[in-house]
Scaffold this active site. Sequence first.
Site, mmCIF file in Angstrom:
data_model
loop_
_atom_site.group_PDB
_atom_site.id
_atom_site.type_symbol
_atom_site.label_atom_id
_atom_site.label_comp_id
_atom_site.label_asym_id
_atom_site.label_seq_id
_atom_site.Cartn_x
_atom_site.Cartn_y
_atom_site.Cartn_z
ATOM 1 N N SER A 13 0.831 -1.215 0.000
ATOM 2 C CA SER A 13 0.000 0.000 0.000
ATOM 3 C C SER A 13 0.862 1.260 0.000
ATOM 4 C CB SER A 13 -0.983 -0.007 1.174
ATOM 5 O OG SER A 13 -0.314 0.144 2.393
ATOM 6 N N LEU A 97 18.989 -6.318 5.311
ATOM 7 C CA LEU A 97 19.959 -6.125 4.230
ATOM 8 C C LEU A 97 21.376 -6.054 4.795
ATOM 9 C CD1 LEU A 97 17.780 -3.503 2.367
ATOM 10 C CD2 LEU A 97 18.323 -5.821 1.542
ATOM 11 N N ASN A 111 13.688 4.049 3.774
ATOM 12 C CA ASN A 111 12.813 3.041 4.381
ATOM 13 C C ASN A 111 11.678 3.755 5.104
ATOM 14 O OD1 ASN A 111 11.954 0.444 5.347
ATOM 15 N ND2 ASN A 111 12.884 0.941 7.335
ATOM 16 N N HIS A 113 9.249 3.053 8.440
ATOM 17 C CA HIS A 113 9.147 2.170 9.608
ATOM 18 C C HIS A 113 7.940 2.607 10.435
ATOM 19 C CE1 HIS A 113 10.486 -0.587 12.695
ATOM 20 N NE2 HIS A 113 10.253 0.371 13.572
ATOM 21 N N GLU A 147 22.900 -0.035 10.293
ATOM 22 C CA GLU A 147 22.208 -0.444 11.525
ATOM 23 C C GLU A 147 20.700 -0.441 11.284
ATOM 24 O OE1 GLU A 147 22.160 0.686 16.275
ATOM 25 O OE2 GLU A 147 23.386 1.859 14.908
ATOM 26 N N THR A 176 -2.380 4.948 7.373
ATOM 27 C CA THR A 176 -2.948 6.099 6.649
ATOM 28 C C THR A 176 -1.938 7.243 6.586
ATOM 29 O OG1 THR A 176 -5.088 5.475 7.512
ATOM 30 C CG2 THR A 176 -4.924 7.684 6.637
ATOM 31 N N GLN A 177 -1.236 7.450 7.678
ATOM 32 C CA GLN A 177 -0.230 8.525 7.719
ATOM 33 C C GLN A 177 1.014 8.158 6.919
ATOM 34 O OE1 GLN A 177 -0.836 11.570 8.966
ATOM 35 N NE2 GLN A 177 -2.877 10.697 9.190
HETATM 36 C C1 GAR Z 1 3.988 -0.745 6.716
HETATM 37 O O1 GAR Z 1 3.300 -0.451 7.897
HETATM 38 C C2 GAR Z 1 5.458 -0.483 6.884
HETATM 39 O O2 GAR Z 1 5.756 0.640 7.677
HETATM 40 C C3 GAR Z 1 5.905 -1.739 7.565
HETATM 41 O O3 GAR Z 1 5.198 -2.765 6.928
HETATM 42 C C4 GAR Z 1 3.959 -2.256 6.432
HETATM 43 C C5 GAR Z 1 3.889 -2.542 4.954
HETATM 44 O O4 GAR Z 1 2.637 -2.214 4.428
HETATM 45 N N1 GAR Z 1 7.317 -1.927 7.457
HETATM 46 C C6 GAR Z 1 8.061 -2.547 8.358
HETATM 47 O O5 GAR Z 1 7.603 -3.060 9.346
HETATM 48 C C7 GAR Z 1 9.539 -2.598 8.033
HETATM 49 N N2 GAR Z 1 10.265 -3.198 9.110
HETATM 50 P P1 GAR Z 1 2.453 -2.096 2.845
HETATM 51 O O6 GAR Z 1 3.030 -3.349 2.206
HETATM 52 O O7 GAR Z 1 0.961 -2.031 2.677
HETATM 53 O O8 GAR Z 1 3.144 -0.840 2.376
#
Ligand code: GAR
Length: 194
Positions: A13, A97, A111, A113, A147, A176-177
Amino acid sequence: MKNIVILISGGGSNMAAIVRAAQRGEWAHRHDAQVAAVVSNRPDAGGLAFAREQGIAAEVVDHKQFEGREPFEAQLVAAIDRHQPWLVALAGFMRILTPGFVGRYQGRLLNIHPSLLPAFPGLHTHRRAIEAGCRFAGATVHQVTAELDHGPILEQAVVPVLPGDTEAALAARVLTQEHRIYPRAIEALLRGGL
Ligand code: GAR
């Protein structure tokens, strides 16, 4: 042309939000940028179908087909570099990675998070925020360094943790954010340079 390559593992998404922002904001004209490719480490990632519908090259590099991280990443690098990326964006990409991979794309690897870093790096961020009694949670777009879930912060969004929140309810509010701040962070880089 500034090519953006997005790596996903699941629903995609955030990837879709970036693609839609690129279409809406006419990145192609204003910034000479495009989402050139989507690469997934999972063949069943839901986001692959969306990317293909949008006419974006979508490829799978299945980590299970490789013995260890290095050969997997060698194939991943090949899939990414075919598109001569200006930026590589991890969007729900759930593989750790190696420093070698991170170093290769240093300064142009992002990235997202699902926590207010530096709080809660790693997994299960929403559960941990609820258990810790946090009143606020959120998401962070950051540059990737060797890291895990560290590196310079580019954008953050804050949401309240509401009484009785479940992990799923909080995750949805944060997601959403995420869809707002990831495109915004990339647009800022397109405007201001890497
Ligand atoms: C998102 O919430 C993203 O921040 C998280 O996985 C979800 C992916 O949703 N990422 C992590 O946890 C990375 N360690 P999406 O596939 O619908 O974008």
